[in-house]
Enzyme design. Sequence first.
Site, PDB file in Angstrom:
ATOM      1  CE  LYS A  11       0.501   1.465   4.613  1.00 41.35           C
ATOM      2  NZ  LYS A  11       1.561   2.445   4.768  1.00 41.35           N
ATOM      3  CG  ASP A 135      -0.055  -0.382   8.711  1.00 42.12           C
ATOM      4  OD1 ASP A 135      -1.345   0.419   7.925  1.00 42.12           O
ATOM      5  OD2 ASP A 135       0.903  -0.130   7.729  1.00 42.12           O
TER       6      ASP A 135
END
Length: 297
Positions: A11, A135
């Site tokens: 990401k 995350d």
Amino acid sequence: MTAITEPAPAKVNLGLTLGPLREDGRHRLVTVMQPVGLCDRVSAAPAPLGAGEDECLCEGVEGENLALAALRDFRAATGWDGAPVRLEIEKKIPVAAGMAGGSADAGAALRIAERLSGIEDDELVDSVAAGLGSDVPAQVWPTRYLATGAGDVLHALPEPAPFGVLVVPSRHRLSTPDVFREADRLGLARSGAEVEAREAELVGALAAGAAFPPEDLMENDLEPAAVSLLPELEWTLDEVRGAGALRAFVCGSGPTVIGLFDVLGSAVAAATALAGRDPRPVAVEPWYPSALGPGRR
Ligand code: ATP
């Protein structure tokens, strides 16, 4: 059990707003998390005969692997006692680079565990993911998210139109807690009111699938802290701007730098221009969940 493989996309953060410290000692955050086509591959096959437990092969990563921890926590939460599994991870995402590589592998391991066990319980899997790290939940079902709260409250955003991303890894590592501590020392946090205003502006601006957030919201408030700990990042940012990026910033807590381009071809040209760097920059596009195949979530 036949071997199965899941992609684990990295990401990037398209900007990050740092808010005040909360009572739990974590900062309020607002950030757009965008999966990109720089992927590890996580494969699962039966563990060798005689293996009493799951195992994990992952070159370049020492210590307990987050993907293995994901499998362990999934078993504990669901009671699934399928035969021991050997995970094999092909790493492409730079380690400790602010690109959530370990979390991506853990998310892929949880999707594998769902497939192997036949247990389809999104809520339970999301809670296992949350226990593994802040995350990880966004990586169980990777798509574009607005992350708020302490970065752990996720709102899926419409998938964006394609664009180009230049990913410029560093030879150095930065620890996320160190970067937050430096941000505190430098007094970088914004007020709660500013955080709320910026969040509302982002939601409105991205509602129709725009590629990028508005320009003033595409800054990373952690960047001065990352640069303070690793001053050479300033040069890297200049190089990426010099290679034609519309925007260049430190990704998350760094030290990876990313550059944004209207189209993939321009990011590829920039990667070629900077090919002398070590590690070598890569050009990628957003990653879309349709890559997981039909009928998933
Ligand atoms: P964070 O911001 O959460 O630290 P990051 O993207 O900067 O994430 P990672 O690549 O996830 O960093 O690595 C952080 C640490 O996690 C590594 O130093 C490594 O020891 C550990 N780790 C455990 N499992 C993995 C994995 N599968 N891939 C990478 N790192 C892993």
